[in-house]
Design an enzyme around this catalytic site. Sequence first.
Site, short mmCIF file in Angstrom:
data_model
loop_
_atom_site.label_atom_id
_atom_site.label_comp_id
_atom_site.label_asym_id
_atom_site.label_seq_id
_atom_site.Cartn_x
_atom_site.Cartn_y
_atom_site.Cartn_z
N THR A 127 0.83 -1.21 0.00
CA THR A 127 0.00 0.00 0.00
C THR A 127 0.86 1.25 0.00
OG1 THR A 127 -1.82 -1.12 1.13
CG2 THR A 127 -1.77 1.27 1.28
N GLU A 237 -9.58 0.04 5.42
CA GLU A 237 -8.85 1.19 4.92
C GLU A 237 -7.57 0.72 4.27
OE1 GLU A 237 -9.41 4.11 4.35
OE2 GLU A 237 -11.01 4.82 5.61
N CYS A 238 -6.96 1.56 3.45
CA CYS A 238 -5.78 1.16 2.70
C CYS A 238 -4.48 1.56 3.36
CB CYS A 238 -5.84 1.77 1.29
SG CYS A 238 -5.81 3.56 1.32
N GLY A 239 -4.56 2.11 4.58
CA GLY A 239 -3.34 2.49 5.26
C GLY A 239 -3.04 3.98 5.16
N MET A 240 -3.66 4.65 4.18
CA MET A 240 -3.39 6.06 4.00
C MET A 240 -4.07 6.90 5.08
SD MET A 240 -3.45 7.97 0.35
CE MET A 240 -5.05 7.30 -0.04
#
Length: 397
Positions: A127, A237-240
């Site tokens: 990610t 969530e994607c980590g962002m």
Amino acid sequence: YLSVPFTEQRVLEINERLGNASVDEVLQWVAQALPGRVLQFTSFGASGLVILDRLASLGLLREIPVVMIDTLHLFEETYEYVKNASKHYPEMEVRTFYPKGFSAGQKFRFDYLNGDDLWTLDFDHYTYLTKVEPTLRALHELNPHAWITGRRRSQGAERRSLSIAELDDGRLKINPLAGWTRDQVWDFIHAHSVPYNVLCDRGYTSIGDSMNTRPVKQGEGERAGRFMYSGGKNRTECGMHSHEARVEALKKAAESEHKPLVVPPLPCASCLDVDAVSFEESVLGAQRDLLVEFYSPMCGHCQAFGPEYEQVAETLTRRGKVTVARMDIFSYTIPQAGKDAGFTIRAYPTIYLARPGASSGRLHLVKYEGQKDAASLLSWLSAQLGFAVETPALPNG
């Protein structure tokens, strides 16, 4: 015009002003308040299309560029849709950012260099390479004062407490559809004949990378089909945004109950706890090999790894040749001298082995990239240090 950088107090005032504003009013306000310094970030999902269409209708699409992050692993249908959307909105300027060092269509080169299973083995690192770093680079290069997203509270999880305006590293992050539901989004798309990704008709309610996105089942949340096989059953969530969003949600929940934010404990009796003041002496001035973990007690991965790291600390303390330290980056920030020395944090937890340089006087840093368990970390240390480190016995059965 608004002055930058923004403060928490100023964002609070903006939310009071825009709390009941329509989507059009929010978009017009940010365009007028920050002329030429606004971007729309979109993955061309349903919510982003509503914003795109409104910007076009308001005559703002020429002055607000659209930024797309291409992970190189999107669906073919997504790439085809972007082409069609560009024809439908000819005034739209799309600025595409790819993983660093790559360009359009280089999926196979990316997979060859990084491993085609990186997304299953280390999803956070995948990610970072494909979404976080390109986003940070886009923000750095384009330097907007505000960026628009299509996120909504109704998408659930970390987004439940989403406000219209958020503070993001001195910038504004604007969420015009924060209060909209999925039904409102699709009612608008159908009513205004907005073109959309054909995958939406196949049950894909949130569309990301082709290898880890699936159609949702009846009764599931609209983002339930995202991030399959990414190392966490409940990842949404994607980590962002996830860590900061989770902390922000917990703060707001505590404030609403007029209670202080409770930081969960993460004890490690054998660890040397370092803060911003002691960092230079304890870490940069280390006279012997030092293992240091950067963690957040608000991070689920860190909580899960905590007992493993404590086991490593106990083992190395008995050995007596390596100092085991850790730094709570929720409470403290790595000082500039630490950053200059090469300590960089891209995910939680992050672990470094720091070895004093005999002649240079500078630390030699080696970042640990393996599995987050005591046995794997100790095995890696044995190889790095050149002497055997006992590894914990696995439980029977």
